[in-house]
Motif scaffolding. Structure first.
Motif, PDB file in Angstrom:
ATOM      1  N   ASN A   1       0.901  -1.201  -0.005  1.00  0.00           N
ATOM      2  CA  ASN A   1       0.095  -0.021   0.098  1.00  0.00           C
ATOM      3  C   ASN A   1       0.761   1.233   0.133  1.00  0.00           C
ATOM      4  N   ILE A   2       1.095   1.610  -1.174  1.00  0.00           N
ATOM      5  CA  ILE A   2       2.141   3.207  -1.165  1.00  0.00           C
ATOM      6  C   ILE A   2       0.885   3.984  -1.292  1.00  0.00           C
ATOM      7  N   GLN A   3       0.965   4.802  -0.085  1.00  0.00           N
ATOM      8  CA  GLN A   3      -0.125   5.588   0.210  1.00  0.00           C
ATOM      9  C   GLN A   3      -0.586   6.781  -0.970  1.00  0.00           C
ATOM     10  N   GLN A   4      -1.921   6.778  -1.434  1.00  0.00           N
ATOM     11  CA  GLN A   4      -2.115   7.610  -2.485  1.00  0.00           C
ATOM     12  C   GLN A   4      -1.243   7.801  -3.472  1.00  0.00           C
ATOM     13  N   PHE A   5      -0.984   6.692  -4.150  1.00  0.00           N
ATOM     14  CA  PHE A   5       0.133   6.550  -5.236  1.00  0.00           C
ATOM     15  C   PHE A   5      -0.229   7.223  -6.512  1.00  0.00           C
ATOM     16  N   SER A   6       0.353   8.155  -6.829  1.00  0.00           N
ATOM     17  CA  SER A   6       0.042   8.906  -8.047  1.00  0.00           C
ATOM     18  C   SER A   6       1.248   9.587  -8.753  1.00  0.00           C
ATOM     19  N   VAL A   7       1.328  10.130  -9.887  1.00  0.00           N
ATOM     20  CA  VAL A   7       2.382  10.437 -10.697  1.00  0.00           C
ATOM     21  C   VAL A   7       3.261  11.632  -9.911  1.00  0.00           C
ATOM     22  N   ASN A   8       2.440  12.326  -9.282  1.00  0.00           N
ATOM     23  CA  ASN A   8       3.194  13.393  -8.304  1.00  0.00           C
ATOM     24  C   ASN A   8       3.831  12.867  -7.372  1.00  0.00           C
ATOM     25  N   LYS A   9       3.746  11.508  -6.741  1.00  0.00           N
ATOM     26  CA  LYS A   9       4.571  11.106  -5.706  1.00  0.00           C
ATOM     27  C   LYS A   9       5.748  10.630  -6.444  1.00  0.00           C
ATOM     28  N   ILE A  10       5.754  10.347  -7.529  1.00  0.00           N
ATOM     29  CA  ILE A  10       7.142   9.770  -7.985  1.00  0.00           C
ATOM     30  C   ILE A  10       8.063  10.533  -8.974  1.00  0.00           C
TER      31      ILE A  10
ATOM     32  N   ILE B   1       4.194  -7.158  -8.852  1.00  0.00           N
ATOM     33  CA  ILE B   1       4.180  -5.907  -8.116  1.00  0.00           C
ATOM     34  C   ILE B   1       2.667  -5.629  -7.998  1.00  0.00           C
ATOM     35  N   VAL B   2       1.919  -5.310  -6.807  1.00  0.00           N
ATOM     36  CA  VAL B   2       0.616  -5.030  -6.455  1.00  0.00           C
ATOM     37  C   VAL B   2       0.831  -3.708  -5.661  1.00  0.00           C
ATOM     38  N   ILE B   3       0.418  -2.706  -6.216  1.00  0.00           N
ATOM     39  CA  ILE B   3       0.377  -1.364  -5.392  1.00  0.00           C
ATOM     40  C   ILE B   3      -1.165  -0.977  -5.111  1.00  0.00           C
ATOM     41  N   VAL B   4      -1.317  -0.966  -3.827  1.00  0.00           N
ATOM     42  CA  VAL B   4      -2.715  -0.818  -3.272  1.00  0.00           C
ATOM     43  C   VAL B   4      -2.584   0.506  -3.068  1.00  0.00           C
ATOM     44  N   GLU B   5      -4.075   1.271  -3.104  1.00  0.00           N
ATOM     45  CA  GLU B   5      -4.308   2.770  -2.947  1.00  0.00           C
ATOM     46  C   GLU B   5      -3.520   3.716  -3.978  1.00  0.00           C
ATOM     47  N   VAL B   6      -3.943   3.125  -5.313  1.00  0.00           N
ATOM     48  CA  VAL B   6      -3.435   4.006  -6.451  1.00  0.00           C
ATOM     49  C   VAL B   6      -4.714   4.876  -6.769  1.00  0.00           C
ATOM     50  N   SER B   7      -4.418   6.336  -6.930  1.00  0.00           N
ATOM     51  CA  SER B   7      -5.432   7.504  -7.071  1.00  0.00           C
ATOM     52  C   SER B   7      -6.224   6.949  -8.554  1.00  0.00           C
ATOM     53  N   SER B   8      -7.391   7.248  -8.371  1.00  0.00           N
ATOM     54  CA  SER B   8      -8.106   6.664  -9.622  1.00  0.00           C
ATOM     55  C   SER B   8      -9.033   7.885 -10.303  1.00  0.00           C
TER      56      SER B   8
ATOM     57  N   LEU C   1     -12.533   1.432 -16.868  1.00  0.00           N
ATOM     58  CA  LEU C   1     -10.957   1.955 -16.474  1.00  0.00           C
ATOM     59  C   LEU C   1     -11.053   2.837 -15.508  1.00  0.00           C
ATOM     60  N   ALA C   2     -10.039   2.790 -14.792  1.00  0.00           N
ATOM     61  CA  ALA C   2      -9.659   4.137 -13.787  1.00  0.00           C
ATOM     62  C   ALA C   2      -9.707   5.234 -14.566  1.00  0.00           C
ATOM     63  N   THR C   3     -10.046   6.511 -14.101  1.00  0.00           N
ATOM     64  CA  THR C   3     -10.194   7.588 -14.855  1.00  0.00           C
ATOM     65  C   THR C   3      -8.593   8.242 -15.063  1.00  0.00           C
ATOM     66  N   PRO C   4      -8.374   8.761 -16.140  1.00  0.00           N
ATOM     67  CA  PRO C   4      -6.947   9.275 -16.655  1.00  0.00           C
ATOM     68  C   PRO C   4      -6.508  10.240 -15.775  1.00  0.00           C
ATOM     69  N   THR C   5      -6.397   9.983 -14.401  1.00  0.00           N
ATOM     70  CA  THR C   5      -5.528  10.865 -13.336  1.00  0.00           C
ATOM     71  C   THR C   5      -4.429  10.443 -13.036  1.00  0.00           C
ATOM     72  N   GLY C   6      -3.740  11.091 -11.989  1.00  0.00           N
ATOM     73  CA  GLY C   6      -2.422  10.818 -11.569  1.00  0.00           C
ATOM     74  C   GLY C   6      -1.800   9.239 -11.521  1.00  0.00           C
ATOM     75  N   GLY C   7      -2.825   8.631 -10.704  1.00  0.00           N
ATOM     76  CA  GLY C   7      -2.609   7.037 -10.636  1.00  0.00           C
ATOM     77  C   GLY C   7      -2.267   6.218 -11.809  1.00  0.00           C
ATOM     78  N   LEU C   8      -3.426   6.332 -12.600  1.00  0.00           N
ATOM     79  CA  LEU C   8      -2.960   5.607 -13.930  1.00  0.00           C
ATOM     80  C   LEU C   8      -1.589   6.262 -14.642  1.00  0.00           C
TER      81      LEU C   8
END
Length: 473
Positions: free
Chosen positions: A8-17, A56-63, A71-78
């Motif tokens: 679980n990478i907390q609120q995982f999105s593109v801005n995190k990395i 690799i399984v990442i839980v809590e990906v922003s969607s 499909l998850a909406t095209p936001t930072g998690g995707l």
């Protein structure tokens, strides 16, 4: 064996990395956002390099929010999942390359998110190929939906068949990455979607209730289990080695509701129905319910899944027959959840006076949560069925102390130490910490602030309040 990392990478999105921002946000140690993101990415890469996972399984990906099964909406998690896959394939040099499962939306309202799953296309030697097999089909295009085989449009269109605008995620490229050939065909003897192209299948987030009425379980807005299936087959000849079924879990953040959620899982036909001939099932993620009771004895949290007639085994499992000899020390070996930083001089956070108020390795004072009166500390886990005669390796990827957790020798009740070698990722810790239960500098407020600063505990906690769990299955 297949190496799996679930985190679980907390609120995982593109801005995190990945961030282009030159702003300096609070809590980033005075660094620009782009530098802070780079350092969080380094923390994540540190765990990935230590574990060398196949899945690799990442839980809590922003969607964003959508309709379950879409499909998850095209936001930072995707975007973040697509960025990881791209970097793996461009720079990691992993034999066979990496695919990603197109992320589907789960949950509603404030619970909405998705699950990121990346997987290596072959084993290290290239002798076994790994295919994503669904278990659902995709009805076609970026506006399609995930439906059970036989209930949707003919299998004729992948995730997109048209050029995508600049700046959007190439969903089809997750299953047909550039430079690795065209879409692969799922082996003819696979458990799910045999003979279908890999980019025509989808994960499952809607589950039949087993009544025979064709109705799905109502999760009342909670995050549904995320079911993805794989087949591992000989690269030459195509003989099936194993069908792997994975359920990624993010239960509600409430012990009572999480307990009900586990009971729901234990009644889902997809979860507990008969195994296929070559099938292994994994349930893993953030269960939001403690593995141990308040006195350190087994809480029984997973009993609905492990007790007959169900047959799952818990891989991060209590070792004390009852209450452990030293609760505070024992509990730290199971910790997957960590608190925010504490800097006051009286705090034993990351420290110990070793006399009147000892704070034990490996948990010190960072184990648990700042948000609940109940000590929430061991809430992530992995279950497997069948266990068979395998010796599954299980390691809590503790970034604070490093792994394995064996720095103080044998501990009463033999708690799990793990197997992965990963030194702590701290900058210039004082001598004697964390490899001894007493720090010569305690309470050492200046040293304590250094230890909880961004370069040490700060960036670890800012990356996630969870540790990942590594297993081999």
């Amino acid at each position: 064996m297949t190496r799996v990392l679930i985190w679980n990478i907390q609120q995982f999105s593109v801005n995190k990395i990945f961030s282009a921002s030159t702003a300096v946000s609070p809590g980033h140690g005075g660094l620009q956002d782009q530098v802070a993101a780079q350092q969080r990415r380094s923390v994540i890469n540190y765990v990935l390099n230590a574990t060398q996972p196949d899945i690799i399984v990442i839980v809590e990906v922003s969607s964003g929010e959508n309709i379950a099964g879409d499909l998850a909406t095209p936001t930072g998690g995707l975007e973040a999942i697509a960025h990881l896959q791209y970097r793996f394939n461009q720079f990691a040099g992993t034999p066979g390359g990496w695919n990603a499962v197109p992320p589907l939306y789960i949950g509603t309202g404030g619970r909405a998110e998705t699950i990121g799953i990346l997987y290596r296309r072959t084993n290290d030697a290239g002798t076994i190929s790994r295919y994503f097999t669904g278990p659902n089909i995709w009805t076609g295009g970026t506006a399609g939906a995930s439906v059970r085989p036989g209930m949707g449009a003919p299998l004729a269109a992948p995730y997109t068949g048209i050029p995508l605008p600049i700046g959007t995620v190439n969903i089809n490229g997750m299953l047909v990455p550039h430079g690795f050939g065209g879409a692969r065909q799922i082996p003819a003897a696979a458990l799910h979607n045999a003979g279908v192209a890999e980019n025509l299948v989808a994960a499952r987030v809607n589950f039949d209730d087993g009544t025979g009425n064709g109705t799905d379980v109502d999760f009342a807005g909670l995050r549904q289990p995320y079911m993805a299936t794989f087949t591992e087959a000989n690269t030459v000849g195509g003989a099936i080695q194993r069908d792997l079924t994975l359920f990624a879990i993010h239960s509600p953040p409430n012990n009572n509701t999480a307990a009900v959620y586990i009971n729901v899982l234990a009644a889902l036909p997809d979860v507990v129905g008969p195994l296929g001939a070559n099938e292994t099932r994994i349930i893993g993620g953030d269960f939001n319910i403690n593995l141990l009771a308040g006195d350190g004895s087994p809480s029984g949290a997973y009993n609905p899944l492990t007790n007959a007639p169900n047959a799952y085994s818990v891989l991060l499992n209590p070792t004390a027959a009852g209450a452990p000899a030293n609760l505070d020390q024992y509990r730290g070996y199971f910790s997957t959840h960590i608190r925010g930083k504490h800097n006051d001089a009286a705090s034993l956070f990351l420290w110990s006076d070793g006399i009147f108020n000892p704070s034990y390795y490996p948990g010190y004072g960072y184990v648990g949560s700042d948000f609940t009166a109940t000590p929430v500390y061991s809430i992530d886990n992995v279950l497997v069925w069948p266990l068979g005669g395998h010796n599954y390796e299980t390691t809590v990827m503790n970034l604070v102390t490093g792994t394995p957790l064996n720095a103080v020798g044998v501990v009463a009740d033999n708690p799990p130490q793990g197997t992965i070698v990963m030194p702590p990722i701290l900058g210039n810790p004082p001598i004697g910490w964390p490899f001894a239960p007493v720090s010569a500098n305690y309470p050492g407020i200046a040293m304590a602030r250094m230890m909880t600063g961004w370069n040490n505990y700060g960036r670890l906690r800012n990356t996630s309040d969870h540790f990942g769990i590594y297993v081999t299955v």
